[in-house]
Motif scaffolding. Sequence first.
Motif, PDB file in Angstrom:
ATOM      1  N   LEU A  28     -39.148 -96.258  35.768  1.00  0.00           N
ATOM      2  CA  LEU A  28     -37.819 -95.999  35.086  1.00  0.00           C
ATOM      3  C   LEU A  28     -38.285 -94.502  34.496  1.00  0.00           C
ATOM      4  CD1 LEU A  28     -36.767 -98.965  33.317  1.00  0.00           C
ATOM      5  CD2 LEU A  28     -35.617 -98.069  34.793  1.00  0.00           C
ATOM      6  N   ILE A  29     -39.525 -94.130  34.037  1.00  0.00           N
ATOM      7  CA  ILE A  29     -39.559 -92.790  33.294  1.00  0.00           C
ATOM      8  C   ILE A  29     -39.661 -91.739  34.609  1.00  0.00           C
ATOM      9  CG2 ILE A  29     -41.524 -91.631  32.416  1.00  0.00           C
ATOM     10  CD1 ILE A  29     -42.301 -93.970  30.637  1.00  0.00           C
ATOM     11  N   TRP A  30     -40.159 -92.115  35.691  1.00  0.00           N
ATOM     12  CA  TRP A  30     -40.367 -91.135  36.795  1.00  0.00           C
ATOM     13  C   TRP A  30     -38.687 -90.780  37.123  1.00  0.00           C
ATOM     14  CZ3 TRP A  30     -38.590 -91.851  41.834  1.00  0.00           C
ATOM     15  CH2 TRP A  30     -38.998 -90.916  42.914  1.00  0.00           C
ATOM     16  N   GLY A  31     -38.025 -92.060  37.038  1.00  0.00           N
ATOM     17  CA  GLY A  31     -36.659 -91.696  37.861  1.00  0.00           C
ATOM     18  C   GLY A  31     -35.627 -90.834  36.774  1.00  0.00           C
ATOM     19  N   ILE A  32     -35.901 -90.949  35.645  1.00  0.00           N
ATOM     20  CA  ILE A  32     -35.199 -90.296  34.584  1.00  0.00           C
ATOM     21  C   ILE A  32     -35.541 -88.862  34.579  1.00  0.00           C
ATOM     22  CG2 ILE A  32     -34.815 -90.087  32.177  1.00  0.00           C
ATOM     23  CD1 ILE A  32     -34.844 -93.275  32.072  1.00  0.00           C
ATOM     24  N   TYR A  33     -37.038 -88.865  34.626  1.00  0.00           N
ATOM     25  CA  TYR A  33     -37.427 -87.468  34.793  1.00  0.00           C
ATOM     26  C   TYR A  33     -36.709 -86.465  35.931  1.00  0.00           C
ATOM     27  CZ  TYR A  33     -40.840 -83.478  35.139  1.00  0.00           C
ATOM     28  OH  TYR A  33     -41.362 -82.355  35.129  1.00  0.00           O
ATOM     29  N   GLU A  34     -36.908 -87.247  37.112  1.00  0.00           N
ATOM     30  CA  GLU A  34     -36.381 -86.468  38.130  1.00  0.00           C
ATOM     31  C   GLU A  34     -34.622 -86.357  37.961  1.00  0.00           C
ATOM     32  OE1 GLU A  34     -37.663 -85.572  41.280  1.00  0.00           O
ATOM     33  OE2 GLU A  34     -39.510 -85.927  40.094  1.00  0.00           O
ATOM     34  N   ALA A  35     -34.113 -87.170  37.482  1.00  0.00           N
ATOM     35  CA  ALA A  35     -32.657 -86.852  37.221  1.00  0.00           C
ATOM     36  C   ALA A  35     -32.598 -85.801  36.275  1.00  0.00           C
ATOM     37  CB  ALA A  35     -32.159 -88.185  36.679  1.00  0.00           C
ATOM     38  N   TYR A  36     -33.531 -85.654  35.183  1.00  0.00           N
ATOM     39  CA  TYR A  36     -33.462 -84.853  34.162  1.00  0.00           C
ATOM     40  C   TYR A  36     -33.637 -83.474  34.718  1.00  0.00           C
ATOM     41  CZ  TYR A  36     -34.694 -82.626  29.577  1.00  0.00           C
ATOM     42  OH  TYR A  36     -34.745 -81.901  28.406  1.00  0.00           O
ATOM     43  N   SER A  37     -34.654 -83.146  35.452  1.00  0.00           N
ATOM     44  CA  SER A  37     -35.096 -81.835  35.963  1.00  0.00           C
ATOM     45  C   SER A  37     -33.983 -81.444  36.841  1.00  0.00           C
ATOM     46  CB  SER A  37     -36.553 -82.266  36.736  1.00  0.00           C
ATOM     47  OG  SER A  37     -36.357 -82.920  37.707  1.00  0.00           O
ATOM     48  N   ARG A  38     -33.744 -82.296  37.795  1.00  0.00           N
ATOM     49  CA  ARG A  38     -32.469 -81.967  39.020  1.00  0.00           C
ATOM     50  C   ARG A  38     -31.246 -81.386  38.228  1.00  0.00           C
ATOM     51  NH1 ARG A  38     -34.084 -83.136  44.036  1.00  0.00           N
ATOM     52  NH2 ARG A  38     -36.047 -84.294  44.277  1.00  0.00           N
ATOM     53  N   VAL A  39     -30.555 -82.575  37.472  1.00  0.00           N
ATOM     54  CA  VAL A  39     -29.275 -82.349  36.869  1.00  0.00           C
ATOM     55  C   VAL A  39     -29.406 -81.026  35.818  1.00  0.00           C
ATOM     56  CG1 VAL A  39     -27.533 -83.226  35.335  1.00  0.00           C
ATOM     57  CG2 VAL A  39     -28.691 -84.648  37.147  1.00  0.00           C
ATOM     58  N   ARG A  40     -30.569 -80.844  34.926  1.00  0.00           N
ATOM     59  CA  ARG A  40     -30.415 -79.641  34.050  1.00  0.00           C
ATOM     60  C   ARG A  40     -30.613 -78.559  34.775  1.00  0.00           C
ATOM     61  NH1 ARG A  40     -32.539 -79.966  28.585  1.00  0.00           N
ATOM     62  NH2 ARG A  40     -33.142 -77.642  28.972  1.00  0.00           N
ATOM     63  N   ASN A  41     -31.225 -78.223  36.093  1.00  0.00           N
ATOM     64  CA  ASN A  41     -31.332 -76.875  36.787  1.00  0.00           C
ATOM     65  C   ASN A  41     -29.941 -76.711  37.459  1.00  0.00           C
ATOM     66  OD1 ASN A  41     -33.762 -76.272  35.811  1.00  0.00           O
ATOM     67  ND2 ASN A  41     -34.788 -77.607  37.405  1.00  0.00           N
ATOM     68  N   THR A  42     -29.219 -77.676  37.753  1.00  0.00           N
ATOM     69  CA  THR A  42     -28.049 -77.627  38.653  1.00  0.00           C
ATOM     70  C   THR A  42     -27.166 -76.713  37.821  1.00  0.00           C
ATOM     71  OG1 THR A  42     -28.287 -79.576  39.613  1.00  0.00           O
ATOM     72  CG2 THR A  42     -26.224 -78.572  39.322  1.00  0.00           C
ATOM     73  N   GLY A  43     -27.060 -76.920  36.650  1.00  0.00           N
ATOM     74  CA  GLY A  43     -26.009 -76.175  35.746  1.00  0.00           C
ATOM     75  C   GLY A  43     -26.433 -74.771  35.223  1.00  0.00           C
ATOM     76  N   GLY A  44     -27.828 -74.565  35.460  1.00  0.00           N
ATOM     77  CA  GLY A  44     -28.269 -73.272  35.142  1.00  0.00           C
ATOM     78  C   GLY A  44     -27.838 -72.182  35.992  1.00  0.00           C
ATOM     79  N   LYS A  45     -27.145 -72.427  37.146  1.00  0.00           N
ATOM     80  CA  LYS A  45     -27.129 -71.388  38.135  1.00  0.00           C
ATOM     81  C   LYS A  45     -25.742 -70.669  37.707  1.00  0.00           C
ATOM     82  CE  LYS A  45     -29.321 -74.148  41.773  1.00  0.00           C
ATOM     83  NZ  LYS A  45     -29.272 -74.724  42.999  1.00  0.00           N
ATOM     84  N   GLN A  46     -24.851 -71.130  36.750  1.00  0.00           N
ATOM     85  CA  GLN A  46     -23.657 -70.710  36.580  1.00  0.00           C
ATOM     86  C   GLN A  46     -23.958 -69.450  35.392  1.00  0.00           C
ATOM     87  OE1 GLN A  46     -20.280 -73.431  36.398  1.00  0.00           O
ATOM     88  NE2 GLN A  46     -21.756 -75.161  36.465  1.00  0.00           N
ATOM     89  N   VAL A  47     -23.033 -68.392  35.424  1.00  0.00           N
ATOM     90  CA  VAL A  47     -23.004 -67.184  34.566  1.00  0.00           C
ATOM     91  C   VAL A  47     -21.839 -67.260  33.468  1.00  0.00           C
ATOM     92  CG1 VAL A  47     -23.458 -64.907  34.061  1.00  0.00           C
ATOM     93  CG2 VAL A  47     -24.662 -66.101  36.016  1.00  0.00           C
ATOM     94  N   ASP A  48     -20.724 -67.381  34.060  1.00  0.00           N
ATOM     95  CA  ASP A  48     -19.617 -66.890  33.204  1.00  0.00           C
ATOM     96  C   ASP A  48     -18.981 -68.253  32.317  1.00  0.00           C
ATOM     97  OD1 ASP A  48     -19.415 -64.347  34.030  1.00  0.00           O
ATOM     98  OD2 ASP A  48     -18.229 -64.784  35.618  1.00  0.00           O
ATOM     99  N   LEU A  49     -19.029 -69.268  33.048  1.00  0.00           N
ATOM    100  CA  LEU A  49     -18.545 -70.548  32.357  1.00  0.00           C
ATOM    101  C   LEU A  49     -19.316 -70.922  31.132  1.00  0.00           C
ATOM    102  CD1 LEU A  49     -16.373 -72.768  32.562  1.00  0.00           C
ATOM    103  CD2 LEU A  49     -18.052 -73.955  34.014  1.00  0.00           C
ATOM    104  N   PRO A  50     -20.690 -70.926  31.167  1.00  0.00           N
ATOM    105  CA  PRO A  50     -21.388 -71.432  29.894  1.00  0.00           C
ATOM    106  C   PRO A  50     -21.081 -70.510  28.766  1.00  0.00           C
ATOM    107  CG  PRO A  50     -22.984 -71.343  31.904  1.00  0.00           C
ATOM    108  CD  PRO A  50     -21.683 -70.659  32.281  1.00  0.00           C
ATOM    109  N   PHE A  51     -20.824 -69.030  28.811  1.00  0.00           N
ATOM    110  CA  PHE A  51     -20.564 -68.217  27.729  1.00  0.00           C
ATOM    111  C   PHE A  51     -19.089 -68.469  27.496  1.00  0.00           C
ATOM    112  CE2 PHE A  51     -24.484 -66.067  29.407  1.00  0.00           C
ATOM    113  CZ  PHE A  51     -24.869 -65.781  28.147  1.00  0.00           C
ATOM    114  N   SER A  52     -18.384 -68.815  28.305  1.00  0.00           N
ATOM    115  CA  SER A  52     -16.879 -69.271  27.988  1.00  0.00           C
ATOM    116  C   SER A  52     -16.784 -70.465  27.015  1.00  0.00           C
ATOM    117  CB  SER A  52     -16.035 -69.308  29.215  1.00  0.00           C
ATOM    118  OG  SER A  52     -14.688 -69.676  28.888  1.00  0.00           O
ATOM    119  N   ASN A  53     -17.680 -71.541  27.535  1.00  0.00           N
ATOM    120  CA  ASN A  53     -17.841 -72.608  26.804  1.00  0.00           C
ATOM    121  C   ASN A  53     -18.377 -72.239  25.447  1.00  0.00           C
ATOM    122  OD1 ASN A  53     -16.381 -74.166  28.747  1.00  0.00           O
ATOM    123  ND2 ASN A  53     -18.418 -74.692  29.698  1.00  0.00           N
ATOM    124  N   GLY A  54     -19.351 -71.789  25.386  1.00  0.00           N
ATOM    125  CA  GLY A  54     -19.959 -71.422  24.025  1.00  0.00           C
ATOM    126  C   GLY A  54     -18.992 -70.490  23.167  1.00  0.00           C
TER     127      GLY A  54
END
Length: 307
Positions: A22-48
């Motif tokens: 379970l820990i391994w699966g959650i860690y994999e999901a954590y690392s993959r999903v977190r990094n997916t959103g980091g590729k955007q630029v304008d939208l995160p600043f607009s949301n902030g």
Amino acid sequence: MQFVRRCRDYFSQPRWWVEVLLIWGIYEAYSRVRNTGGKQVDLPFSNGDAIQRFEHVLGIGFERSLNQWVHENWLVADLSALAYHTLHWWVTIGVVVWLFWRRKDVYRRATLVLIFTTLMALAGFFLLPTAPPRMFPGYTDIMAQTSSWGWWGASGSPGPDAVTNEVAAMPSLHCGWAIWSGIMITMYARRRWIRVVGAIYPIVIAFVVIGTANHYVLDVVAIVAVIGFAFVLSYSPWGQLLSWLRTTLVAQSTTRRSNHAGQVSQRCDGGVRGSRPGGDDGLEVSGSRRSKDGMDRTDAADKCGRV
């Protein structure tokens, strides 16, 4: 059924190899999903920016003043950076291990809350990428300010770069894990002073994440709602609810069948009483008609017998 029952009984108790998976699966999901959103630029600043405007409307936008106060008090800044980088992982892991060894009776439900909270937070990172306050003018990045003496980088993230997403501010998973840890300690620790520490811990982390300019006030509010929903999912008596629903549906089905059988029985009884073997109103009936009536009465009698 016996095999299913044995599997259910086996997995109802914590198993170390299941927890590792379970820990391994959650860690994999954590690392993959977190990094997916980091590729955007304008939208995160607009949301902030939208979050800051909304907080101003609500009158709760005190991140800038708190961040400025932390920045001007070097001891508070150093302790905040240290707490932000270390407690997020080690306190959570410590509470999980403690529950596994000492409170196996509540371990499964308790960790389900943590799992649901983490997964819903990851969904928030993916659907609503948000730049933290430290990326906006007028804020001081406390983690960067203290990185010269600490062992962390200037990114503001407590994790390695492989699992770092700079725009994963909404909701605050720091506060989510801290709230979970604090609730578990308050609920299941035996010593009073430890329960007091557990109650204070989430408040300290909320101060830290806002004071270091890594999260907004609404990030904390959002994770409170998320973890509340996770508790509902984990601690609701779903077995009793399903049993009640199954009993209700069976009772309704039985009632409908009984009502239908009673209506058919009344129609059959009325039809048999209204038919006479010799014909209708004393009139002579042909052999074929009499034979047909006899068959109809026989069919009706058969149906009534089946009912």
